[in-house]
Each structure stands twice: as C-alpha cells, then as structure tokens.
Design an enzyme around this catalytic site. Sequence first.
Site, mmCIF file in Angstrom:
data_model
loop_
_atom_site.group_PDB
_atom_site.id
_atom_site.type_symbol
_atom_site.label_atom_id
_atom_site.label_comp_id
_atom_site.label_asym_id
_atom_site.label_seq_id
_atom_site.Cartn_x
_atom_site.Cartn_y
_atom_site.Cartn_z
ATOM 1 N N GLU A 179 0.939 -1.375 -0.256
ATOM 2 C CA GLU A 179 0.062 -0.101 -0.228
ATOM 3 C C GLU A 179 1.383 1.251 -0.205
ATOM 4 O O GLU A 179 0.662 1.850 0.903
ATOM 5 C CB GLU A 179 -0.825 -0.408 1.150
ATOM 6 C CG GLU A 179 -1.988 -1.432 0.750
ATOM 7 C CD GLU A 179 -2.802 -1.274 2.315
ATOM 8 O OE1 GLU A 179 -2.505 -0.155 2.662
ATOM 9 O OE2 GLU A 179 -3.578 -2.101 2.616
ATOM 10 N N GLU A 181 -5.789 -8.476 0.198
ATOM 11 C CA GLU A 181 -5.409 -7.906 1.348
ATOM 12 C C GLU A 181 -7.204 -8.075 1.783
ATOM 13 O O GLU A 181 -7.511 -7.379 1.149
ATOM 14 C CB GLU A 181 -5.166 -7.126 2.417
ATOM 15 C CG GLU A 181 -3.743 -7.580 3.338
ATOM 16 C CD GLU A 181 -3.528 -6.080 3.701
ATOM 17 O OE1 GLU A 181 -4.446 -4.934 4.527
ATOM 18 O OE2 GLU A 181 -2.102 -5.423 4.172
HETATM 19 O O1 IFM Z 1 -3.570 -3.072 8.931
HETATM 20 C C1 IFM Z 1 -3.861 -2.558 7.983
HETATM 21 C C2 IFM Z 1 -2.767 -2.959 7.157
HETATM 22 O O2 IFM Z 1 -1.156 -2.938 7.650
HETATM 23 C C3 IFM Z 1 -2.872 -2.278 5.719
HETATM 24 N N1 IFM Z 1 -3.706 -2.778 5.377
HETATM 25 C C4 IFM Z 1 -5.231 -2.214 6.040
HETATM 26 C C5 IFM Z 1 -5.017 -2.797 7.198
HETATM 27 C C6 IFM Z 1 -6.434 -2.309 8.282
HETATM 28 O O3 IFM Z 1 -6.276 -1.430 8.403
#
Ligand code: IFM
Length: 434
Positions: A156, A349
């Site tokens: 990200e 994710e």
């Molecule tokens: O916990 C975070 C992760 O580190 C990166 N993506 C979003 C998740 C939830 O906020």
Amino acid sequence: MTTDPMPRFPAGFLWGVSTSAHQIEGAAEKRERSVWDAFTDRPGRVADGSTAAVACDHYHRYREDVALLAGLGVDAYRFSVSWPRVNSPGGLDFYDRLVDEVCTAGVRPVPTLFHWDLPVTLDWRIRDTAFRFAEYAARVADRLGDRVPSWITLNEPAEHTLLGHALGVHAPGEELLFDALPVAHHQLLAHGLAVRALRAAGARDIGIANSHTPVRAASDAPADREAADFYDLLLNRLFADPLLTGRYPRGVAELMPGDVAADLAVIAEPLDFYGVNYYAPTSVGAPTDAPSDAGGVPVPAGLPFSVRQIEGYPVTDFGWPVVPGGLAEVVTGLRDSYGDRLPPVLITENGCSYPGLDDQDRIAFLDAHLRALHGAVAGGVDVRGYFVWSLLDNFEWAAGYARRFGLVHVDFATLTRTPKASYHWFRELLKAQR
Ligand code: IFM
C-alpha cells in the site's frame, strides 16, 4: 447471510492469510528503530497510547502462530520482513527460522519486503532510499530465495504516502499535502529496482500489494464528479498507472521530482501478479469549508475534495462501510482499465475489524466478499488467490490495539491466542474448496 454453499473457486486458487512485521512481531529491542517507533513515542499519535514493542510477540511465538496457520489449512502465508530487523545482528536468522517453519507446515511463504516500518535513519522523500531498498531486497532474496517462491515488494504505497507523509496521521507523521508526491515516486522507483534485484537473484513470481477503493461521486453535480475523479487519480491511478502502463496519469509527471521518464521504465518492470488490498469504497464530493472524515482519518479543508459518509450499508467497528460488491468492482475495473497489461490478480488483503470471539459479523463480511469475488472470477477476471487480513489481532497502527482484524483473538495482557468463530468457519470453507 445466505446459507447456499460457497461456489467453488478455480482449481489451484491460492487461499491465505496476511500479517505484517511491525504489527505482530514485537521484540523491538532486537532490531533497529523504525519510523513507527519514533512516531508512537510522540504523545497522542496512537489512540490508546500503545506501542508495538511487544505486539503479539510473534518473534518469540512464531511456532505457535505457524501451527495456527497449519490448522487453518491455508495454502499461503503473507507476512512482511522488517527492514530494521534485517539491518540488525541476527535479524535475517529470524526470517530463516520463520520460513523454514512455514515450509515445514506445508504452507507457501509470501514475504512482503516493505510494510511501512522504514528504518528511522531513512526517508522516502530522498531518492537514494529507493536504491537502498533494492540492496535490502537483494540481501533478503539471497538468504531466503531458496525457499520463497513468491515475493511482494511494497504494501500500500498509497496509504503510506497519504497517511504517513501527506496527512501525518501515520508514521513518519509528515503533513506535506501535495508535497508528498515525491514519496510516492520514490516508493514506486524502489519497487521497480527491487523487482530487478529480485529477478537477478533468481526470483520468478513477483508482485506488489496496492490498495484500491472504488470512488463514488457524492452526487452527479459536476463539482462532485470532478472531485471524485481527482481522488480516484490520487488513491488508485497514481500507483496503478505507472506500474501497469509505464505512465503517470495526465498532469502528475510534472509534479514529480526531476525528469521521471527513465524511472518510469524501471517502475513498469512486468509483474507476475498484481496484489489488491480492498476494504471499502469511498464517497467523494467537492471541497467543503470544514475538515471531513475518511474512515477515521481527518481530511483537512482546503484540498480539492472532501470525503463523505457512504449511507445505506452496515459498518464495521472502525466505521468502514461493508460493501462486498466493491471488491468485484475493483478487480473488474482493473481488468477493464488495463486489459492485457494487468497480470493475474491476488487479493492480498481483505478483512474487517469487529470485537469478540463469536465474530459472526466477520464471517458474514468474508462470506459476502468471497461471493462477490467469485462473481467477478466467473465473469472472466483472472483472480488467482485471496488472503484474509489478518491471522491475528494486532497493532492496528494509529488505532493501537482497539481494532481487531484477526481470525485469531490475542489477549494482549497474556498473549494467549484463541481462534475465533471466523477461524473455524474459514477452515471449513477451505476444506469444502479442496
Ligand atoms: O492493518 C492494516 C494493514 O497494515 C494494511 N492494510 C489495511 C489494514 C487494516 O487497516
């Protein structure tokens, strides 16, 4: 939640869970400091005043955590390597042990090389950091490459740029607004250089984990639509376009440091897969006089957009709207925008924050997102895997320990792990998919 059986995903679909080093490892005394250590030392930066010094103590309890992975029956484990730990004596030994344990459990290790915990001595505003990152990637690949089949360079970069450098609500806490754009460019350059370094070390399956949010204009009014397009450019296209087309969106290259043409050729090194992190869509409208709120993140007035509430959906305990169709929208939109330039997609994710051990709301969330994703796959989008965020409750950055994303509950006083209802549900789902 429907009681119909989950439709089958294609044979070979990769099922996994994700974590990140800073959020779970602890053992901060055994590594260099990161920008997150410095940030959490500043009073008021983390909601509950906590730090990640111990977190889930995964550094010492990784065997127990890998046993939880094995019990879940996942194919793959996405974790991150801490650059500050690799810089410290014995740091790579830890990842050596972890990768061995994961492989012995029959699970594929999928390391991410940067998940926001930059060594405190480095700074993404400085171009040289990109070259240091490639050297670090080569060191890790040299040590782990004989057992690691798949690599993720960055997690990200959009959030790290926006939250950490533009708005200052994450480490390193810079409030540069549009002057944060070089941070985006240097991370993208770091990614491209690392892809080259990993390939030179023999790696064959390399991707990135980019966050994507479908952006919805608050109304059809031209000012709202214009603001929404701009937000889409900043959060989505600024990172996907250079990777997948070798170009920045119109008007952006001029704002980047120096002549970026040669860098873009590096950034656009072909990828073997494209990782998508999806949580929720965003509603965006024309600027307002008052600050707005983007899922708990204060967005100052004076920017060319404002973030609005999305009405009509349930919300997680973070206040994020639960919009499963948004996941299908993202992957379908990527396929439509980038066509053949889009490599196979992995959902790197997807998950939600809810309290409690009997987390039926998390089960409903995951179930609905997977059904939506299946619809996109059935419609021809080449998605090859799905990773739940997260295996464990963990240090949720500026929210501290108050937001729980895990399939496994962690009691942060005793560090006891307890699988939640969602863990058992996911295990049964995976069995049924075999
Ligand atoms: O916990 C975070 C992760 O580190 C990166 N993506 C979003 C998740 C939830 O906020």
